[in-house]
Design an enzyme around this catalytic site. Structure first.
Site, PDB file in Angstrom:
ATOM      1  N   SER A 104       0.860  -1.173   0.000  1.00 11.93           N
ATOM      2  CA  SER A 104       0.000   0.000   0.000  1.00 11.93           C
ATOM      3  C   SER A 104       0.899   1.227   0.000  1.00 11.93           C
ATOM      4  O   SER A 104       2.088   1.139   0.345  1.00 11.93           O
ATOM      5  CB  SER A 104      -0.867  -0.006   1.269  1.00 11.93           C
ATOM      6  OG  SER A 104      -1.439   1.257   1.526  1.00 11.93           O
ATOM      7  N   TYR A 144      -1.872  -0.684  10.854  1.00 10.93           N
ATOM      8  CA  TYR A 144      -1.898  -1.154   9.472  1.00 10.93           C
ATOM      9  C   TYR A 144      -0.620  -0.762   8.749  1.00 10.93           C
ATOM     10  O   TYR A 144      -0.006  -1.585   8.055  1.00 10.93           O
ATOM     11  CB  TYR A 144      -3.112  -0.561   8.757  1.00 10.93           C
ATOM     12  CG  TYR A 144      -3.183  -0.852   7.274  1.00 10.93           C
ATOM     13  CD1 TYR A 144      -3.529  -2.112   6.821  1.00 10.93           C
ATOM     14  CD2 TYR A 144      -2.915   0.148   6.338  1.00 10.93           C
ATOM     15  CE1 TYR A 144      -3.611  -2.387   5.455  1.00 10.93           C
ATOM     16  CE2 TYR A 144      -2.984  -0.114   4.985  1.00 10.93           C
ATOM     17  CZ  TYR A 144      -3.328  -1.376   4.545  1.00 10.93           C
ATOM     18  OH  TYR A 144      -3.392  -1.638   3.205  1.00 10.93           O
TER      19      TYR A 144
END
Length: 279
Positions: free
Chosen positions: A134, A147
């Site tokens: 990501s 995360y």
């Protein structure tokens, strides 16, 4: 002979879109899922697409899946570690059980997948290991610290593997770095917030409220999973393969300050390889 790709987290989103795209192109696709019967029935019309049980948090499950691929083909051309989920809670709010759950799938799941799939990749003439991380694996973001920590870990893992997988095993390594995606990924993230009490009445409330408001504005037209699959297709034809590739202009703009000197990550990785291995 068609090439063979195995994809984790392929029951929806980027994984499913990629599985369908590569199957349409004539690749033999093994799509990892927790519900084989459901998914195979839904896509029974699609040639070359084989759903297979893959629970990335279970080493035994991954070993069984790759043993089946080995029995059928004896090698694997591309391993796409895509399984993962988002998590929006401050470190001071999350339970340790939740933190472990994030790392079990997003970090250890990638490790289990690579450990089980590497022997098959090594049997390919030219293997390729890809993992979905990501932009959050390059740039830390408020309320996403758990995360982002997981995605930073995967970035470090694959960057390290890249320093020797290519010269030793002829396996390319690439990190696929999307921004906001129009899948149920974000719905799951926000759904978890609601299931665990919504926006809590604590010192973090003003921050998370502001974050959600700006996130919605910045990502009013998020990238589709199908367009990410197209990036995967283009990646297969690139030579040399990049260590890092963003999947949209928005993602590229978001990380520009981190990657402006080395957008693909290859220069830094090759320098490290030479420094440590003289290769």
């Amino acid at each position: 002979m068609s090439k063979i790709i195995a994809i984790t987290g392929a029951s929806s989103g980027i994984g499913l879109a990629t599985a369908l795209k590569f199957a349409e192109m004539g690749w033999t696709v093994y799509a990892g899922t927790r519900n084989v019967e459901r998914d195979q029935e839904q896509y029974a019309h699609q040639a070359n697409l084989h759903f297979i049980k893959m629970e990335v948090t279970s080493p035994a499950s991954m070993e069984t899946a790759f043993a089946a691929i080995d029995k059928n083909h004896g090698h694997l051309d591309v391993l796409f570690c895509n399984a993962g989920f988002g998590f929006l809670r401050a470190l001071g709010q999350a339970t340790m059980e939740e933190i472990h759950h994030v790392f079990d799938t997003n970090v250890y799941g990638v490790m289990h997948t690579i450990r089980a799939g590497l022997p098959l990749l090594r049997k390919s003439d030219a293997g390729h290991l890809v993992a979905t991380t990501s932009v959050g694996g390059l740039v830390g973001q408020p309320l996403n610290e758990i995360y982002c920590a997981a995605k930073f870990a995967v970035e470090g893992l694959l960057e390290s593997l890249a320093t020797y997988y290519k010269p030793t095993f002829n396996i390319d390594v690439t990190l696929l770095e999307p921004g906001a995606i129009a899948t149920n990924f974000n719905n799951i993230v926000l759904g978890h917030v609601q299931k665990t009490g919504g926006i809590l009445e604590d010192e973090y409330k003003p921050i998370i409220t502001q974050y959600l408001e700006t996130f919605a504005k910045r990502n009013s037209v998020p990238q589709t999973s199908e367009s990410v699959a197209e990036v995967m297709v283009k990646l297969m034809d690139m030579d040399p393969k990049p260590l890092r590739i963003r999947t949209s202009e928005a993602a590229e703009a978001f990380v520009q300050y981190k990657v402006s000197q080395d957008p693909t990550g290859l220069d830094g990785m090759l320098n490290t390889r030479k420094l440590h291995l003289n290769m």
